[in-house]
Design a protein around this motif. Structure first.
Motif, short mmCIF file in Angstrom:
data_model
loop_
_atom_site.label_atom_id
_atom_site.label_comp_id
_atom_site.label_asym_id
_atom_site.label_seq_id
_atom_site.Cartn_x
_atom_site.Cartn_y
_atom_site.Cartn_z
N ALA A 1 0.85 -1.20 0.00
CA ALA A 1 0.00 0.00 0.00
C ALA A 1 0.88 1.24 0.00
CB ALA A 1 -0.91 -0.01 1.22
N TYR A 2 0.56 2.17 -0.86
CA TYR A 2 1.38 3.38 -1.00
C TYR A 2 1.49 4.13 0.33
CZ TYR A 2 3.07 7.90 -2.64
OH TYR A 2 3.80 9.04 -2.81
N ASN A 3 0.40 4.26 1.05
CA ASN A 3 0.41 5.04 2.30
C ASN A 3 1.17 4.36 3.43
OD1 ASN A 3 -1.10 7.11 1.15
ND2 ASN A 3 -3.07 6.26 1.83
N GLN A 4 1.48 3.07 3.26
CA GLN A 4 2.23 2.34 4.28
C GLN A 4 3.58 1.87 3.73
OE1 GLN A 4 1.40 2.25 7.32
NE2 GLN A 4 -0.82 2.59 7.40
N ARG A 5 4.09 2.61 2.76
CA ARG A 5 5.31 2.17 2.08
C ARG A 5 6.55 2.25 2.97
NH1 ARG A 5 3.87 7.16 0.69
NH2 ARG A 5 5.41 8.83 0.53
N GLY A 6 6.54 3.10 3.99
CA GLY A 6 7.73 3.26 4.82
C GLY A 6 8.90 3.74 3.99
N ALA A 7 10.03 3.04 4.10
CA ALA A 7 11.22 3.42 3.35
C ALA A 7 11.32 2.71 2.00
CB ALA A 7 12.48 3.14 4.17
N GLN A 8 10.28 1.95 1.64
CA GLN A 8 10.27 1.28 0.34
C GLN A 8 10.11 2.33 -0.78
OE1 GLN A 8 10.49 -2.14 -0.10
NE2 GLN A 8 10.46 -2.72 2.06
N ASP A 9 10.83 2.14 -1.88
CA ASP A 9 10.81 3.09 -2.98
C ASP A 9 9.44 3.07 -3.66
OD1 ASP A 9 11.22 4.62 -5.29
OD2 ASP A 9 13.33 4.01 -5.42
N PRO A 10 8.70 4.20 -3.64
CA PRO A 10 7.33 4.19 -4.16
C PRO A 10 7.22 3.97 -5.67
CG PRO A 10 8.01 6.43 -3.62
CD PRO A 10 9.06 5.52 -3.07
N GLN A 11 8.29 4.25 -6.41
CA GLN A 11 8.19 4.13 -7.88
C GLN A 11 8.03 2.68 -8.33
OE1 GLN A 11 11.77 4.92 -10.28
NE2 GLN A 11 12.95 4.96 -8.38
N TYR A 12 8.33 1.72 -7.44
CA TYR A 12 8.24 0.32 -7.83
C TYR A 12 7.01 -0.38 -7.28
CZ TYR A 12 13.14 1.24 -8.94
OH TYR A 12 14.30 1.78 -9.44
N LEU A 13 6.18 0.33 -6.49
CA LEU A 13 5.00 -0.30 -5.89
C LEU A 13 3.97 -0.63 -6.97
CD1 LEU A 13 4.49 1.91 -2.70
CD2 LEU A 13 5.75 -0.24 -2.92
N LYS A 14 3.26 -1.75 -6.80
CA LYS A 14 2.26 -2.18 -7.78
C LYS A 14 1.34 -3.21 -7.14
CE LYS A 14 5.79 -3.58 -10.21
NZ LYS A 14 6.64 -4.14 -11.30
N ASN A 15 0.32 -3.60 -7.88
CA ASN A 15 -0.58 -4.67 -7.46
C ASN A 15 -0.07 -6.01 -7.99
OD1 ASN A 15 -2.33 -2.80 -6.25
ND2 ASN A 15 -3.53 -2.54 -8.13
N PRO A 16 -0.36 -7.09 -7.28
CA PRO A 16 0.09 -8.40 -7.75
C PRO A 16 -0.69 -8.87 -8.97
CG PRO A 16 -1.18 -8.63 -5.73
CD PRO A 16 -1.00 -7.17 -5.95
N GLU A 17 0.01 -9.11 -10.05
CA GLU A 17 -0.60 -9.61 -11.28
C GLU A 17 -0.01 -10.99 -11.59
OE1 GLU A 17 -2.94 -8.25 -12.96
OE2 GLU A 17 -2.98 -6.15 -12.27
N PRO A 18 -0.87 -11.97 -11.91
CA PRO A 18 -0.36 -13.32 -12.17
C PRO A 18 0.75 -13.38 -13.21
CG PRO A 18 -2.75 -13.34 -12.04
CD PRO A 18 -2.33 -11.89 -12.02
N GLU A 19 0.65 -12.55 -14.24
CA GLU A 19 1.67 -12.57 -15.30
C GLU A 19 3.05 -12.28 -14.74
OE1 GLU A 19 2.69 -10.45 -19.62
OE2 GLU A 19 0.88 -9.88 -18.51
N GLU A 20 3.10 -11.36 -13.76
CA GLU A 20 4.41 -11.03 -13.18
C GLU A 20 4.82 -12.01 -12.10
OE1 GLU A 20 6.55 -7.02 -11.97
OE2 GLU A 20 5.11 -7.60 -10.40
N TYR A 21 3.94 -12.24 -11.11
CA TYR A 21 4.40 -13.06 -9.98
C TYR A 21 4.63 -14.52 -10.37
CZ TYR A 21 -0.62 -14.16 -8.81
OH TYR A 21 -1.94 -14.55 -8.81
N ASN A 22 3.95 -15.01 -11.38
CA ASN A 22 4.24 -16.37 -11.83
C ASN A 22 5.62 -16.46 -12.49
OD1 ASN A 22 1.94 -17.72 -10.91
ND2 ASN A 22 0.73 -17.06 -12.69
N LYS A 23 6.01 -15.38 -13.18
CA LYS A 23 7.37 -15.34 -13.75
C LYS A 23 8.41 -15.35 -12.63
CE LYS A 23 6.60 -12.87 -18.12
NZ LYS A 23 6.86 -11.60 -18.86
N ILE A 24 8.15 -14.59 -11.58
CA ILE A 24 9.09 -14.53 -10.46
C ILE A 24 9.20 -15.89 -9.79
CG2 ILE A 24 9.51 -13.52 -8.18
CD1 ILE A 24 8.14 -10.96 -9.23
N LEU A 25 8.05 -16.52 -9.56
CA LEU A 25 8.06 -17.83 -8.91
C LEU A 25 8.74 -18.88 -9.78
CD1 LEU A 25 4.45 -17.80 -7.40
CD2 LEU A 25 6.60 -17.73 -6.12
#
Length: 396
Positions: free
Chosen positions: A139-163
């Motif tokens: 969540a953008y509002n709870q990003r803390g020190a995480q870089d906001p430019q890389y935040l996104k929603n989980p999409e099967p096309e991406e996370y299945n590639k990672i897995l």
């Protein structure tokens, strides 16, 4: 066959008690016996360590760390992995989960290759238990020190590639309220990957659905998460309250005495208890390093931070940017600041994280047949020896 390591005269910390004047016998990487001193005579080839006036505990297990000793796992080099592992070993850590930060897809894929090579070369540092991916689904509002430019929603096309790109992922932290997150959680659970609520603005009802979808753990409790909030004038409980209300949900805390003060450390201990609470460092490269400027994340793309007061801060000092804790400090804080009995503080750093990661049949307690992962320390948790699978990886 390796020479046996014999630890004599130790005050051995078991999950529920401490027993004095014991000898722990280690051979072939395992604990082969635990005897009273008078019942054992070392052989000529045995390596004997005298633990008089010191404690013998299971090796500390850190299930969330980004680096240490001037190294960050996002540096993308084998040297960074090995350097961080060796640094944490000096403070009693025998096993850890290298943890990523929100980054580009290519950086993440590179980390997988580097990790495999680091595992092969890691002979002097804490053992790598697998990778913990923290993000990029936050969540953008709870990003803390995480870089906001890389935040996104989980999409099967991406996370299945990672897995598909790595079979070393054993934990993934994400915000369960994001579109697609519950389906993703079910995928992770089917692969026996620990799915953890993190950097989330979820309300209790959303966390409960997530728990039923496999989100059984909460990342760094109190940090980057929702609490009681109002929506259209009505109050809703958040992630924080859900962690307490869902009895079987486990949590981790950064028990450095800075991220959480004594009152909150006591609160977590009282209401979640030592069997549902793991201690974690969540440390960045500044762990084990002196105060001054440092970098959170990779050297190339990371953020500048300042280390002072026992913590890393953003340059404007408006927020914490990361922990510089080591595992010995976590145990020391729980004992000296939170007034937790030593045996339970140690359990939160050993058996509890082992159970959370489902490796408690091999690690997490001093028990015959388990891996000979041990740490020897004095009354102030100053580490004298760290032993990994029967080999001394740190000792003085």
């Amino acid at each position: 066959m390796d020479n046996r390591i014999i630890i004599k005269n130790g005050k051995v910390i078991f999950p529920d008690t401490i027993e004095e004047n014991l000898t722990v016998v280690c051979g072939n990487g395992k604990i082969t016996d635990i005897l009273h001193n008078e019942e054992f005579t070392p052989g000529n080839s045995d390596i004997v360590i005298d633990a008089t006036n010191k404690y013998v505990a299971p090796g500390f297990i850190d299930i969330h760390t980004h680096g240490g000793g001037g190294h960050d796992f996002m540096d993308g080099t084998v040297e960074a992995y090995l350097g961080a592992a060796e640094t944490h070993a000096r403070y009693g850590t025998t096993a850890l989960l290298p943890t990523t930060l929100t980054s580009t897809f290519d950086e993440l894929i590179n980390t997988f290759d580097v990790y495999k090579e680091a595992v092969k070369q890691n002979t002097k540092g804490a053992k790598f238990l697998g990778l913990h991916l923290e993000g990029p689904y936050f969540a953008y509002n709870q990003r803390g020190a995480q870089d906001p430019q890389y935040l996104k929603n989980p999409e099967p096309e991406e996370y299945n590639k990672i897995l598909a790109a790595s079979d070393d992922i054993v934990r993934w932290s994400l915000a369960p309220e994001l579109p697609g997150a519950l389906d993703f959680g079910k995928v992770l659970t089917s692969k026996s990957i620990l799915t953890s609520v993190a950097h989330s603005d979820a309300i209790y009802e959303e966390v409960l659905k997530a728990f039923n979808a496999g989100f059984t753990h909460v990342t760094h409790l109190y940090s980057a998460m929702s609490t009681v909030t109002r929506r259209n004038a009505f109050r809703y409980a958040g992630v924080l309250e859900a962690a307490y209300l869902i009895d079987d949900m486990t949590v981790e805390i950064i028990a450095d005495g800075v991220h959480l003060p004594k009152s909150l450390l006591r609160f977590v201990y009282k209401f979640k208890g030592p069997d549902k609470t793991a201690l974690c460092t969540d440390s960045m490269r500044g762990a084990g390093m002196p105060d001054g400027e440092s970098i959170l994340g990779s050297l190339e793309k990371g953020q500048r931070v300042i280390i002072e007061d026992g913590v890393a801060k953003l340059p404007d000092r408006t927020a914490f940017a990361g922990s510089v804790a080591t595992t010995d400090r976590l145990v020391r804080t729980m004992v000296n600041i939170a007034d937790v009995p030593l045996v339970e503080a140690v359990r939160m750093m050993t058996l509890t994280p082992a159970r959370i990661m489902r490796i408690d049949q091999q690690k997490g307690s001093v028990q015959k047949g388990k891996d000979a992962d041990l740490v020897i320390f004095d009354n102030n948790i100053n580490v004298s020896y760290t032993i990994l699978e029967g080999n001394v990886i740190y000792g003085n």
